[in-house]
Design a protein around this motif. Structure first.
Motif, PDB file in Angstrom:
ATOM      1  N   PRO A 119      -3.929  -8.775  -0.859  1.00  0.00           N
ATOM      2  CA  PRO A 119      -2.904  -9.395  -0.016  1.00  0.00           C
ATOM      3  C   PRO A 119      -3.510 -10.365   0.998  1.00  0.00           C
ATOM      4  O   PRO A 119      -4.555 -10.099   1.597  1.00  0.00           O
ATOM      5  CB  PRO A 119      -2.262  -8.213   0.708  1.00  0.00           C
ATOM      6  CG  PRO A 119      -2.594  -7.027  -0.115  1.00  0.00           C
ATOM      7  CD  PRO A 119      -3.895  -7.318  -0.779  1.00  0.00           C
ATOM      8  N   GLY A 120      -2.859 -11.503   1.145  1.00  0.00           N
ATOM      9  CA  GLY A 120      -3.273 -12.477   2.141  1.00  0.00           C
ATOM     10  C   GLY A 120      -4.419 -13.371   1.730  1.00  0.00           C
ATOM     11  O   GLY A 120      -4.772 -14.286   2.467  1.00  0.00           O
ATOM     12  N   GLY A 126      -1.553  -2.614  -2.454  1.00  0.00           N
ATOM     13  CA  GLY A 126      -1.987  -3.765  -1.698  1.00  0.00           C
ATOM     14  C   GLY A 126      -2.443  -4.910  -2.579  1.00  0.00           C
ATOM     15  O   GLY A 126      -3.506  -5.478  -2.357  1.00  0.00           O
ATOM     16  N   THR A 127      -1.654  -5.254  -3.578  1.00  0.00           N
ATOM     17  CA  THR A 127      -2.017  -6.305  -4.525  1.00  0.00           C
ATOM     18  C   THR A 127      -0.910  -7.343  -4.608  1.00  0.00           C
ATOM     19  O   THR A 127       0.263  -6.999  -4.655  1.00  0.00           O
ATOM     20  CB  THR A 127      -2.263  -5.707  -5.928  1.00  0.00           C
ATOM     21  OG1 THR A 127      -3.322  -4.744  -5.836  1.00  0.00           O
ATOM     22  CG2 THR A 127      -2.659  -6.772  -6.934  1.00  0.00           C
ATOM     23  N   ASP A 128      -1.297  -8.626  -4.635  1.00  0.00           N
ATOM     24  CA  ASP A 128      -0.362  -9.720  -4.883  1.00  0.00           C
ATOM     25  C   ASP A 128      -0.595 -10.229  -6.301  1.00  0.00           C
ATOM     26  O   ASP A 128      -1.739 -10.475  -6.686  1.00  0.00           O
ATOM     27  CB  ASP A 128      -0.583 -10.878  -3.904  1.00  0.00           C
ATOM     28  CG  ASP A 128      -0.110 -10.558  -2.501  1.00  0.00           C
ATOM     29  OD1 ASP A 128       0.658  -9.599  -2.328  1.00  0.00           O
ATOM     30  OD2 ASP A 128      -0.501 -11.281  -1.576  1.00  0.00           O
ATOM     31  N   VAL A 129       0.465 -10.382  -7.053  1.00  0.00           N
ATOM     32  CA  VAL A 129       0.381 -10.959  -8.394  1.00  0.00           C
ATOM     33  C   VAL A 129       1.228 -12.227  -8.382  1.00  0.00           C
ATOM     34  O   VAL A 129       2.410 -12.189  -8.045  1.00  0.00           O
ATOM     35  CB  VAL A 129       0.886  -9.979  -9.475  1.00  0.00           C
ATOM     36  CG1 VAL A 129       0.831 -10.635 -10.850  1.00  0.00           C
ATOM     37  CG2 VAL A 129       0.075  -8.691  -9.449  1.00  0.00           C
ATOM     38  N   LEU A 188       0.855  -1.180   0.000  1.00  0.00           N
ATOM     39  CA  LEU A 188       0.000   0.000   0.000  1.00  0.00           C
ATOM     40  C   LEU A 188       0.895   1.235   0.000  1.00  0.00           C
ATOM     41  O   LEU A 188       1.628   1.489   0.950  1.00  0.00           O
ATOM     42  CB  LEU A 188      -0.893  -0.005   1.240  1.00  0.00           C
ATOM     43  CG  LEU A 188      -1.897   1.123   1.351  1.00  0.00           C
ATOM     44  CD1 LEU A 188      -2.851   1.096   0.153  1.00  0.00           C
ATOM     45  CD2 LEU A 188      -2.698   0.990   2.635  1.00  0.00           C
ATOM     46  N   LEU A 189       0.885   1.943  -1.098  1.00  0.00           N
ATOM     47  CA  LEU A 189       1.718   3.137  -1.237  1.00  0.00           C
ATOM     48  C   LEU A 189       0.827   4.341  -1.506  1.00  0.00           C
ATOM     49  O   LEU A 189      -0.105   4.256  -2.300  1.00  0.00           O
ATOM     50  CB  LEU A 189       2.691   2.984  -2.416  1.00  0.00           C
ATOM     51  CG  LEU A 189       3.700   1.843  -2.322  1.00  0.00           C
ATOM     52  CD1 LEU A 189       4.461   1.709  -3.634  1.00  0.00           C
ATOM     53  CD2 LEU A 189       4.662   2.084  -1.176  1.00  0.00           C
ATOM     54  N   GLY A 217      -9.988 -12.130  -6.630  1.00  0.00           N
ATOM     55  CA  GLY A 217      -9.420 -11.175  -7.581  1.00  0.00           C
ATOM     56  C   GLY A 217      -9.398 -11.807  -8.957  1.00  0.00           C
ATOM     57  O   GLY A 217      -9.655 -13.005  -9.112  1.00  0.00           O
ATOM     58  N   PRO A 218      -9.084 -11.027  -9.977  1.00  0.00           N
ATOM     59  CA  PRO A 218      -9.067 -11.564 -11.337  1.00  0.00           C
ATOM     60  C   PRO A 218      -8.031 -12.672 -11.521  1.00  0.00           C
ATOM     61  O   PRO A 218      -6.957 -12.642 -10.919  1.00  0.00           O
ATOM     62  CB  PRO A 218      -8.691 -10.358 -12.201  1.00  0.00           C
ATOM     63  CG  PRO A 218      -8.869  -9.170 -11.337  1.00  0.00           C
ATOM     64  CD  PRO A 218      -8.745  -9.619  -9.923  1.00  0.00           C
ATOM     65  N   VAL A 219      -8.387 -13.636 -12.352  1.00  0.00           N
ATOM     66  CA  VAL A 219      -7.477 -14.715 -12.733  1.00  0.00           C
ATOM     67  C   VAL A 219      -7.538 -14.843 -14.254  1.00  0.00           C
ATOM     68  O   VAL A 219      -8.627 -14.920 -14.832  1.00  0.00           O
ATOM     69  CB  VAL A 219      -7.860 -16.062 -12.078  1.00  0.00           C
ATOM     70  CG1 VAL A 219      -6.922 -17.176 -12.557  1.00  0.00           C
ATOM     71  CG2 VAL A 219      -7.849 -15.961 -10.570  1.00  0.00           C
ATOM     72  N   TYR A 220      -6.372 -14.843 -14.866  1.00  0.00           N
ATOM     73  CA  TYR A 220      -6.263 -15.016 -16.312  1.00  0.00           C
ATOM     74  C   TYR A 220      -5.381 -16.228 -16.555  1.00  0.00           C
ATOM     75  O   TYR A 220      -4.326 -16.361 -15.936  1.00  0.00           O
ATOM     76  CB  TYR A 220      -5.635 -13.771 -16.948  1.00  0.00           C
ATOM     77  CG  TYR A 220      -6.406 -12.514 -16.623  1.00  0.00           C
ATOM     78  CD1 TYR A 220      -7.558 -12.196 -17.330  1.00  0.00           C
ATOM     79  CD2 TYR A 220      -5.995 -11.673 -15.591  1.00  0.00           C
ATOM     80  CE1 TYR A 220      -8.285 -11.053 -17.025  1.00  0.00           C
ATOM     81  CE2 TYR A 220      -6.715 -10.535 -15.278  1.00  0.00           C
ATOM     82  CZ  TYR A 220      -7.858 -10.229 -15.995  1.00  0.00           C
ATOM     83  OH  TYR A 220      -8.582  -9.105 -15.675  1.00  0.00           O
TER      84      TYR A 220
END
Length: 149
Positions: A135-136, A53-56, A44-45, A76-79
């Motif tokens: 996240p998490g 706050g994103t995990d890829v 988180l910036l 979250g989205p999944v491709y």
């Protein structure tokens, strides 16, 4: 803790475990293996709300013939790209979508979009999937099959 509170705590815990809502009817995966190929976390910036706050995570997923992911959904989205085999997905409305090798998939997000991936073919299904999750959160959340299934 006073002695007479211990039985109350034990009974309360047992009642909570017995009567708490669980993922009733969740269908576990079988014949599925996954390897994480890459992972990056965006903290988180200030001023970066688009990715804050994103995990890829990128994973290689293999579904053996007859294997299934079990019913689940994504936060979250999944491709995904199907490298080999034919993936058959049963969606929340019980419609079926087949995706052969060389094609891509975009999963819908949220608990109202449960689905199950199955390999009905004779060769392994190999997918390369990119997960964009808060996240998490897990890659997938187990869910019961919809009433139509």
């Amino acid at each position: 803790m006073p002695k007479y509170f211990r039985p109350v705590v034990v009974v309360s815990c047992l009642a909570a475990a017995t009567f708490s809502p669980a993922v009733a009817g969740a269908t576990p995966p079988s014949g599925v293996t996954a390897d994480t190929l890459a992972h990056v976390s965006f903290p988180l910036l200030p001023g970066s709300a688009e990715i804050a706050g994103t995990d890829v995570t990128v994973r290689k997923i293999t579904i053996a013939p007859g294997g299934t992911t079990g019913w689940h959904f994504h936060d979250g989205p999944v491709y995904a790209y199907v490298e080999t085999g034919v993936l058959t997905r049963t969606l929340h409305d019980c419609s079926r979508v087949t995706t052969p090798a060389g094609q891509t998939i975009a999963e819908e997000v949220g608990g109202d979009h449960v689905h199950e991936g199955t390999n009905l073919g004779d060769e392994p299904v190999v997918l390369y999937a990119a997960y964009i999750e808060p996240p998490g959160k897990p890659f997938a959340e187990d869910a019961p099959a919809p009433a139509c299934a």
